[in-house]
Design an enzyme around this catalytic site. Structure first.
Site, PDB file in Angstrom:
ATOM      1  N   CYS A 142      -6.202   1.895   5.935  1.00  0.00           N
ATOM      2  CA  CYS A 142      -6.864   0.636   6.301  1.00  0.00           C
ATOM      3  C   CYS A 142      -6.296   0.140   7.635  1.00  0.00           C
ATOM      4  O   CYS A 142      -5.373   0.759   8.176  1.00  0.00           O
ATOM      5  CB  CYS A 142      -6.627  -0.400   5.198  1.00  0.00           C
ATOM      6  SG  CYS A 142      -4.918  -1.007   5.139  1.00  0.00           S
ATOM      7  N   HIS A 198       0.862  -1.177   0.000  1.00  0.00           N
ATOM      8  CA  HIS A 198       0.000   0.000   0.000  1.00  0.00           C
ATOM      9  C   HIS A 198       0.902   1.231   0.000  1.00  0.00           C
ATOM     10  O   HIS A 198       2.055   1.181   0.452  1.00  0.00           O
ATOM     11  CB  HIS A 198      -0.874   0.012   1.248  1.00  0.00           C
ATOM     12  CG  HIS A 198      -1.958  -1.020   1.242  1.00  0.00           C
ATOM     13  ND1 HIS A 198      -3.090  -0.891   1.991  1.00  0.00           N
ATOM     14  CD2 HIS A 198      -2.071  -2.199   0.601  1.00  0.00           C
ATOM     15  CE1 HIS A 198      -3.867  -1.944   1.812  1.00  0.00           C
ATOM     16  NE2 HIS A 198      -3.259  -2.753   0.971  1.00  0.00           N
ATOM     17  N   CYS A 248      -2.424  -0.302   7.497  1.00  0.00           N
ATOM     18  CA  CYS A 248      -1.673   0.948   7.380  1.00  0.00           C
ATOM     19  C   CYS A 248      -1.827   1.818   8.629  1.00  0.00           C
ATOM     20  O   CYS A 248      -0.873   2.468   9.052  1.00  0.00           O
ATOM     21  CB  CYS A 248      -2.104   1.693   6.128  1.00  0.00           C
ATOM     22  SG  CYS A 248      -1.668   0.778   4.614  1.00  0.00           S
ATOM     23  N   GLU A 299       0.951   3.829   1.857  1.00  0.00           N
ATOM     24  CA  GLU A 299       1.412   4.241   3.187  1.00  0.00           C
ATOM     25  C   GLU A 299       2.594   3.403   3.662  1.00  0.00           C
ATOM     26  O   GLU A 299       3.582   3.937   4.171  1.00  0.00           O
ATOM     27  CB  GLU A 299       0.291   4.091   4.226  1.00  0.00           C
ATOM     28  CG  GLU A 299      -0.945   4.909   3.937  1.00  0.00           C
ATOM     29  CD  GLU A 299      -2.018   4.112   3.207  1.00  0.00           C
ATOM     30  OE1 GLU A 299      -1.702   3.469   2.179  1.00  0.00           O
ATOM     31  OE2 GLU A 299      -3.160   4.140   3.662  1.00  0.00           O
TER      32      GLU A 299
END
Length: 151
Positions: A83, A53, A86, A55
């Protein structure tokens, strides 16, 4: 001193890079002392790795740059609310502030589905700022998924 809008625009540039690679268009930048020290975008599909992801990649780059896993004095700007994975990474990395654009009603963990920043049991609680360039951040995602559905 640069504004939250400026740094979110930089995160949106990263989201556009993801979109060009047919990735979900989420981008992130990490800022320390008013300077971007890391940039990243989603690469989950292209690298076949569920952990990539925006992040997570941005935090990893920032930690390498600073040669420290503590990011107390850093701000993470991300186009979509983090999410659970993260949000947990932000807490574990001790990110000082998380700024996001669009809320994620299905998986967001800094206010939408759950709010990790309000759990007193965690050893760190980042400051959360939301809705920076909310419309632009939401539009890149909705346009991406609309195009996907039309194919």
């Amino acid at each position: 001193m640069k504004s939250h809008i400026y740094f979110m625009q930089q995160a949106l540039k990263e989201a556009n890079k993801a979109k060009q690679k047919d990735e979900v268009p989420v981008g992130a930048v990490v800022v320390k002392d008013d300077k971007i020290i890391a940039r990243a975008h989603n690469q989950k599909n292209s690298k076949k790795n569920a952990l990539l992801h925006a992040e997570i990649s941005a935090l990893e780059k920032a930690q390498k740059k600073l040669q420290d896993w503590h990011l107390y004095d850093c701000t993470l700007y991300v186009t979509l609310e983090p999410c659970p994975m993260c949000a947990g990474a932000c807490i574990n990395a001790r990110v000082g502030t998380v700024v996001f654009g669009a809320s994620d009603e299905k998986a967001g963990c800094f206010g939408s589905v759950f709010d990790f920043s309000q759990k007193n049991t965690f050893n760190h609680r980042p400051k959360i700022i939301k809705d920076i360039l909310k419309e632009e951040c939401a539009k890149i995602l909705s346009d991406f998924f609309k195009t996907k559905r039309e194919k």
